[in-house]
Design an enzyme around this catalytic site. Sequence first.
Site, PDB file in Angstrom:
ATOM      1  CE  LYS A  76       0.875   1.324   4.488  1.00 33.15           C
ATOM      2  NZ  LYS A  76       1.697   2.452   4.852  1.00 33.15           N
ATOM      3  N   PRO A  90       9.720  -4.286  -0.354  1.00 33.59           N
ATOM      4  CG  PRO A  90      10.850  -2.444  -1.219  1.00 33.59           C
ATOM      5  CD  PRO A  90       9.584  -3.248  -1.380  1.00 33.59           C
ATOM      6  CB  VAL A  91      11.703  -5.882   4.892  1.00 32.80           C
ATOM      7  CG1 VAL A  91      11.447  -6.128   6.370  1.00 32.80           C
ATOM      8  CG2 VAL A  91      11.441  -7.158   4.097  1.00 32.80           C
ATOM      9  N   GLY A 111       7.531   1.280   4.971  1.00 27.43           N
ATOM     10  CA  GLY A 111       6.350   2.143   4.867  1.00 27.43           C
ATOM     11  C   GLY A 111       5.342   1.638   3.855  1.00 27.43           C
ATOM     12  CB  ALA A 117       1.594  -2.039   5.021  1.00 28.04           C
ATOM     13  CB  SER A 121       0.144  -6.898   2.614  1.00 28.76           C
ATOM     14  OG  SER A 121      -0.395  -7.572   1.520  1.00 28.76           O
ATOM     15  CG  ASP A 148      -0.404  -0.059   8.195  1.00 29.37           C
ATOM     16  OD1 ASP A 148      -1.234   0.855   8.340  1.00 29.37           O
ATOM     17  OD2 ASP A 148       0.820   0.142   8.046  1.00 29.37           O
TER      18      ASP A 148
END
Length: 285
Positions: free
Chosen positions: A11, A95-96, A99, A101, A105, A137
């Site tokens: 997101k 990517p971990v 920002g 989420a 997810s 989130d």
Amino acid sequence: MHRLTVLSPAKLNLVLDVLAKRPDGYHELRTIFERISLSDRITLTGNKSGKISIQCAHPHVPRGPGNLAYKAAKLLSDEFSIREGLDINIIKNIPVAAGLAGGSSNAAAVLSGLNQWWQLGLSHAQLAGYAARLGSDVPFFLYNSSFALGTGRGEQIKPLDIKAKLWHVLVTPKVKMYTSDVFARLKLNLTNKKDNVNILLPFLRNGDLKGLAGALSNDLEPAILSLRPDFIHLKKKLLDAGAIGVCFSGSGPSVFACGQSQKHAYSLRARFDRRYTQVFVVSTL
Ligand code: C5P
């Protein structure tokens, strides 16, 4: 052996207003989520060991109880006394701690996958309740909606019936930034607080890209920049490359820009120096 593969998208936050610090330590938010095409792939396979395991080749993804997808499976397995074990294989493209989420997810994908697979019969509201226990989130990803309004700590979701398809360039520096660290650095300034959600929404509904680009905003930006002042250059470089609006997503450090079209987004990516960053072209999903 039973097997289920699901996509688990990332997101962006087109707006992130922080309204107050709450007595429980969380912050009251008002945000617009956008589901985007950058996705992980999750395969659930039953096993006879009775244990939950995580397989993932990405070096920064926890393989045990610290993983949100593991926590999601454990929560439902314990709650419904499921004896079958589960192998959760994650192909990580998001990517971990960026920002976007990705972990949230993954957890939502496991919750809804297991609700079907284990025939738990959980309603959407019940699933959203479990999701909110896992993280702020997580609930958004249970809604099959491209855009949604998030309130409360971000877990109260109202899907928005908006048909826009946006094209973005997404730039993620190769560093991790933890949500709790960013919120801890936030200095709330509540005087003259604008309602950035209601400023942006008409532009999104009417497909006014220029208006939308000018209305992107994130109240966490000063806190993100207090951790990494150099990241202001990411925004500047995207603007210099011709982006029409640039913003951090969530608690950073990912920065995204709006392109005027798919072609424009690819041309922005081509002009971006990729030495210290991962650069993606993504669209609304
Ligand atoms: O809900 P989640 O576990 O993702 O939140 C991680 C951390 O981010 C929280 O422990 C809190 O420090 C911070 N946070 C916050 N306000 C929110 C969401 C997260 O302060 N609305």
